[in-house]
Scaffold this active site. Structure first.
Site, PDB file in Angstrom:
ATOM      1  N   GLN A   1       0.835  -1.196   0.000  1.00 21.96           N
ATOM      2  CA  GLN A   1       0.000   0.000   0.000  1.00 21.96           C
ATOM      3  C   GLN A   1       0.873   1.250   0.000  1.00 21.96           C
ATOM      4  O   GLN A   1       1.305   1.726   1.044  1.00 21.96           O
ATOM      5  CB  GLN A   1      -0.942   0.014   1.201  1.00 21.96           C
ATOM      6  N   PHE A   2       1.113   1.772  -1.192  1.00 17.11           N
ATOM      7  CA  PHE A   2       1.948   2.956  -1.332  1.00 17.11           C
ATOM      8  C   PHE A   2       1.342   4.178  -0.659  1.00 17.11           C
ATOM      9  O   PHE A   2       2.048   5.109  -0.276  1.00 17.11           O
ATOM     10  CB  PHE A   2       2.251   3.254  -2.806  1.00 17.11           C
ATOM     11  N   THR A   3       0.029   4.188  -0.451  1.00 15.87           N
ATOM     12  CA  THR A   3      -0.627   5.354   0.132  1.00 15.87           C
ATOM     13  C   THR A   3      -0.230   5.589   1.585  1.00 15.87           C
ATOM     14  O   THR A   3      -0.527   6.652   2.138  1.00 15.87           O
ATOM     15  CB  THR A   3      -2.162   5.259   0.020  1.00 15.87           C
TER      16      THR A   3
END
Length: 141
Positions: A74-76
Site C-alpha cells: 500500500q503505497f498510500t
C-alpha cells in the site's frame, strides 16, 4: 518501510473479482508501504518484527501460535498532506523498487515459518476484514 498492522479474526483481499488472498482464522492483516531508502535488510527486520509482535489474544505472537498473516502492499501509507488537500506520493518508492521489497517481507516471513497470504501488487484491491479489539498498530522502520 511503514506498516499498518491490524489484529483480525478474518481478512481477505480481492482483485478483478477474484480472491487474491485470505485468512479465515485469527491473525494479522499487514499493509506495507515502501519508501526510497528501504532495503532488503529493512524488509527482513520488518518481517521479524511482525512475526514476533505480541498482539494476539493472550499477548501471543504469530510465531507463538502459528497465526497467519495477510500482507498487502500500500503505497498510500507514504501520502504527504503538508500542502493542500491533494496527497503527494513522492515519498513512496516506485513500483519497480517497492515490489521486490514487499516480496522480500513475504519471503522473510515464510522463511521464519509463517503462513502468508498476499494481495496483488499494483492492482486495485478490495480489502475486507474483521478487526479484533480493535487493535491497529503503525510500525515505522
Amino acid at each position: 518501510m511503514r506498516a499498518v498492522v491490524q489484529r483480525v479474526s478474518q481478512a481477505s483481499v480481492t482483485s478483478d473479482g477474484r480472491v487474491a488472498g485470505a485468512i479465515s482464522e485469527p491473525g494479522l492483516l499487514v499493509l506495507v508501504g515502501v519508501t526510497h531508502g528501504d532495503t532488503h535488510e529493512v524488509a527482513a527486520k520488518l518481517a521479524a518484527k511482525l512475526w514476533g509482535l505480541r498482539v494476539l489474544d493472550g499477548e501471543k505472537s504469530c510465531s507463538d501460535v502459528g497465526a497467519p498473516l495477510l500482507v498487502i502492499s500500500q503505497f498510500t501509507l507514504y501520502a504527504d498532506l503538508a500542502k493542500g488537500r491533494r496527497p503527494s506520493w513522492s515519498a513512496a518508492a516506485p513500483g519497480p523498487v517497492a515490489e521486490p521489497l514487499v516480496d522480500a517481507v513475504v519471503r522473510s516471513l515464510r522463511g521464519l515459518g509463517a503462513k502468508v497470504e498476499t494481495g496483488a501488487f499494483g492492482a486495485h484491491m478490495m480489502v475486507s476484514l474483521v478487526n479484533d479489539g480493535p487493535v491497529t498498530i503503525i510500525l515505522d522502520l
